[in-house]
Design an enzyme around this catalytic site. Structure first.
Site, PDB file in Angstrom:
ATOM      1  N   SER A   1       0.805  -1.229   0.000  1.00 16.91           N
ATOM      2  CA  SER A   1       0.000   0.000   0.000  1.00 16.91           C
ATOM      3  C   SER A   1       0.832   1.270   0.000  1.00 16.91           C
ATOM      4  CB  SER A   1      -0.933   0.008   1.214  1.00 16.91           C
ATOM      5  OG  SER A   1      -0.175   0.099   2.408  1.00 16.91           O
ATOM      6  N   GLY A   2       2.138   1.124   0.104  1.00 15.83           N
ATOM      7  CA  GLY A   2       2.998   2.312   0.053  1.00 15.83           C
ATOM      8  C   GLY A   2       3.259   2.757  -1.378  1.00 15.83           C
ATOM      9  N   TYR A   3       4.049   3.802  -1.508  1.00 21.15           N
ATOM     10  CA  TYR A   3       4.290   4.352  -2.842  1.00 21.15           C
ATOM     11  C   TYR A   3       5.124   3.410  -3.711  1.00 21.15           C
ATOM     12  CZ  TYR A   3       2.414   8.831  -1.208  1.00 21.15           C
ATOM     13  OH  TYR A   3       1.611   9.836  -0.728  1.00 21.15           O
ATOM     14  N   THR A   4       6.136   2.765  -3.159  1.00 24.86           N
ATOM     15  CA  THR A   4       6.900   1.830  -3.986  1.00 24.86           C
ATOM     16  C   THR A   4       6.066   0.586  -4.270  1.00 24.86           C
ATOM     17  OG1 THR A   4       7.998   1.003  -1.992  1.00 24.86           O
ATOM     18  CG2 THR A   4       9.196   2.614  -3.280  1.00 24.86           C
TER      19      THR A   4
ATOM     20  N   CYS B   1      17.319   5.472  -3.085  1.00 26.72           N
ATOM     21  CA  CYS B   1      17.062   6.341  -4.228  1.00 26.72           C
ATOM     22  C   CYS B   1      18.164   7.380  -4.392  1.00 26.72           C
ATOM     23  CB  CYS B   1      15.690   6.994  -4.120  1.00 26.72           C
ATOM     24  SG  CYS B   1      15.340   7.715  -2.511  1.00 26.72           S
TER      25      CYS B   1
ATOM     26  N   ASN C   1      12.678   8.788  -8.225  1.00 27.61           N
ATOM     27  CA  ASN C   1      13.039   8.031  -7.016  1.00 27.61           C
ATOM     28  C   ASN C   1      12.200   6.783  -6.802  1.00 27.61           C
ATOM     29  OD1 ASN C   1      11.064  10.215  -6.508  1.00 27.61           O
ATOM     30  ND2 ASN C   1      10.913   9.288  -4.487  1.00 27.61           N
TER      31      ASN C   1
END
Lengths: 342, 342, 342, 342
Positions: free
Chosen positions: A11-14, A148, A309
């Protein structure tokens, strides 16, 4: 035959970028995607860009089932604690946290402040940057993610470091707000973060450990500044070379070292607006653009690099590493060229 | 067998998007791309995101050669002047300007202030919005582009207009700076345009002609405001209905009218951040997201729609129309799902 | 003789603006500023722009001492609960919350969902918008704040409403992120909020109650959209007039009604970039800029207004009201002209 | 007695800031403001924030009349050509261009590529940075402006340079788009400039000449990057000191050197969001905020400084210099504290 891929912590951005990339990957099928926060909800509740794509519900990490490839997109220090269990679930593991990036447990302790929870596993992991570790990745079972900021610096400096040309270097990165993940705070509150030029790590950023390890040099002086941007890392590396070198030689060096690299582009034009790398046109792509400017009558060479990133600095390199590890075309699912204007 | 496609006027923003899309289209091969300003330069000089893609040089419009499909991405009033000549070059023409969007030469004169330069051609063109003209497009040889603002409004209102439910409607769009193309001016100078909330067309916007034509209603009150955004159109349409209708009925209507549409998504959630359409997650995609909110004890229905003005509002709809016209899978080359966060 | 002024709840955004304004006000001396969150810290810890100004520490609300004028900058529903106690502390009270804006307890209950905690006080308060209530303010002891969105709408429409010219009106505001105060959430997290065009209140916004009360008209259809901006409200009001009126008449009307108003500027130029009101150049100022465009052959008059939500929409109007109430020059401490470019 | 002040070249961004500041200055009266482009128009046509302030019309430079103080806000190389004529018009001249910043004509030629048009005047001008030249300014008749980037760097490094502590330094500035003035180009076109992280001067920026002159050191390595910002310069200076120094000593040094400076603030907090300088809260102010971080086990000291390029980096320092030169309170007309949030 397609491989089954699951994601722990989706559920995170990555995690969201991993799902986006894997959904378009012809060799894999997404099995499970876990999230405690979004348990039972659809992935598009966390990642609104995926609305209308294949319907996937977040499941509990406890219910994870065997699969071929397991991505871990968990907070730092979490993956190491359960690595034994994860290794029973999948033959191949790609961990996007910082847990398995460093090869030396003592270095880990120095930068992360505590003993590594599974130090015997450190040597089994390969650092997931194909430009530097392609052969090892081809034979790997366990791949670490990359920092990143470290990636922007490492790819900018690698050709120089490999030839032992650097005396010392000041590497300054300008970064977007998505680097902090999706946990909100007063610092990330829009009225506070908007328009910021915020020196959040003038010294002592942990990614330095990855730079020193990967480049094999210690005289790296690193600073990070948060600017008005959501996605992107822009690195400006001021290299003080051991000897003065002509620009022509620098060109030759970079061309040679990065020859055939599918995601490295040398950007150094004499005219136009985009004469040097810029992160904004790299959003969603896996490119690392690299350029440079040599100062006359000086040993300073300014090397600039730009990445997204969440892509080259996280999910993109992870998928690229998976492709190498599995023997697939390295560019698979990573062909988005980016947008302009944006 | 791949078709040869050329583009007249390929250095603008919609031209750049066309090239990006066509490069990934398996059924076409790009022939020539013309530009007077960038003559002899590579396309990535105008479109930096295309660096590293297939090397294409801009050619002169005078040297255009026969091809299967010809895209015209020229300033308004330019395509009409040479349409006879273009028709000799290619069997299929897709014009992205405003020249062939209106079917009635009198209406054209009213809104564009002069006689149409090739009015006999107006009836040969089909308005290039597949959601409203799919069948005609399947049999078309000549396709017009769509106005970006008109598209956001037309797709938002079409189901209501088709059922004659609207008494009158105030449609307000918020638009990004790329709508103005790549000609710079003091108004587009960054220090002036940045952070603007600029009422550039509170009344009398030309796209109203396309709305009235496509929706068949005249009581449309339109305003456009430029906001801090590069790509995107957000339409908020305040519909005053002839009769009060329950939200449930509105759902039913939109679901029915847009059933099976590959690029329409209904967005209306009770929780989360992205409960209604938002253009930022649509950048680079061909979606039109549509949502609505019914005011209690009132005849007002607020319908919201969001698009990327360069995609669904221009190049995306053009490629989608090409796909329909050529009998190809309508979604070909239009599968980018968009990014989040961005 | 200077008056002693204290602020209850001084760590929020409107509290910060109050401190900034009062520090430059020659007739007042700041006594106490309270904050539970920042107790014991300097005001510049919450308001970094005040670093280097007079050193003030936040005190506890419990330790508030008698003063001449008391500003309440508390969350909604908090001021009403303790209004009796506050009235013992100071002869003059200016409350910036929504608690005392509405004169009718039944209307309050309708919009705020519960009984008013101190309904007998409603009639003692004057709505703190000098343009509409200057005479009452001159004789007031208790002044309410104003809703920021309501203020943009009310000042845009007042001349028309006062002459009973409006049949119905669609008022749409575009607002910045500071409207939500300094409480962070996922919705205000920079990667999510940045670049948003978010329909957070397409219908049913509470400020409508203030519009109906102050304008005396009920046919107001209101929507609010959050855009990329920190400070500012831009109102686009589509007025359907009872009769068609020429632009010249509209000019006459607005000039007459706002004659001599120190903070109302009519903005309607034929050339230039800033032909109509824009909030960005109003940041930090107390102006409300108003412009309009009349649609030809229609009864629609588009009225545009822009304010800084923290100034004319909150702290600025509050200080202006204080000036009127205390018999001081109305413009005192409110003379910042704003910046350009910005 | 008020002094009459005129401005040659008042339609640019620094001209606009000069007018804004001078309008609120109790000791001066604005005489003429010239502009060829806006001849005969009101100043608010060029500077929309000044609408409603004192009505001033732009006049022709040819019609300039005698005055007490003359500000020149012209393009570089223009002031020098007519300096004799200007000196006949006014006793005091403050030139904001780069023409009279350097004391050495040979250095001028090296950086600006041609002979100075009035080199005998170079020694009559004082560099207009009161923090470094207060005493000379008090006796000056001719004052040069300052380079915005140079000012951020010079004020950051002065205490270290004055004590000969620097071995070499990498100074990197991040700058806003207003640095380029109000001439538009494709590079400043909003869709291109928005969100940019653009290395426009990785090496060889002219402001280095001012740094070397004012700091008296030559080992300055300078780079400039344009970021998403309208106003502001953020300098990150990586100082490699001759000897390792403890943070405590750095504090002592900066406190001593900048003691009593009205526009220097040391910003170095352990908690909070704004722990180091940030330009966004300085918009419209004359402050230079300075902070630093010492790297452990290294000779690197990172010094950060932030200014508003149009204020402390141009018009603000110019007005401050005027105040010193005329014997007025140095802070007059420069008391705006800045805004938060913004």
């Amino acid at each position: 035959m397609t491989k089954k891929v699951s994601i722990i912590g989706g559920s995170g951005y990555t995690g969201g970028e991993l799902i986006r990339l894997l959904l378009s990957h012809p060799n894999v099928e997404i099995g499970q995607v876990t999230s405690q926060r979004y348990l039972g909800k659809f992935v598009h509740n966390a990642h609104p860009n995926l609305r209308g794509q294949k319907l996937i519900k977040f499941t509990s990490p406890d219910q994870i089932q065997p699969c071929d490839i397991l991505f871990l997109a968990l907070p730092h220090k979490t993956a190491a604690q359960d690595i034994e269990r994860y290794a029973e679930i999948a033959e191949h593991i790609i961990d996007l946290s910082a847990d398995f990036r460093l090869r030396d447990a003592a270095v880990y302790k120095k930068w992360y402040g505590e003993d590594h929870a599974a130090s015997s596993w450190l040597e089994r992991f390969v650092y997931g940057l194909p430009e530097l570790h392609r052969e090892e990745l081809a034979n790997a079972k366990y791949v670490s993610g990359v920092g990143c900021n470290a990636t922007a610096v490492n790819l900018a400096l690698y050709p120089l470091a490999a030839h032992n040309l650097i005396d010392h270097v000041v590497a300054e990165v300008k970064v977007g707000s998505s680097e902090g993940g999706n946990s909100h705070s007063l610092a990330s509150h829009h009225p506070e973060r908007s328009g910021a030029v915020r020196s959040f790590a003038p010294t002592t950023h942990r990614h330095q450990a990855e730079m020193q390890q990967e480049l094999g040099i210690s005289q790296i002086y690193f600073s990070a500044t948060a600017i008005e941007m959501v996605r992107g890392v822009m690195c400006t590396a001021h290299c003080f070379l051991k000897d003065d070198i002509e620009e022509k030689e620098v060109w030759k060096l970079y061309r040679k070292e990065y020859k055939g690299e599918p995601f490295i582009r040398l950007v150094k034009d004499n005219t136009g607006i985009y004469r040097f790398p810029e992160p904004k046109i790299l959003q969603g792509t896996n490119y690392c653009d690299i350029g440079f400017a040599k100062e006359k009558n000086s040993k300073r060479l300014v090397v600039m690099s730009a990445i997204d990133n969440l892509m080259k600095g996280a999910a993109g390199s992870a998928v690229q590493s998976m492709n190498v590890m599995m023997g697939w075309d390295e560019k698979t699912a990573l062909d988005f060229p980016g947008l302009h204007p944006i």
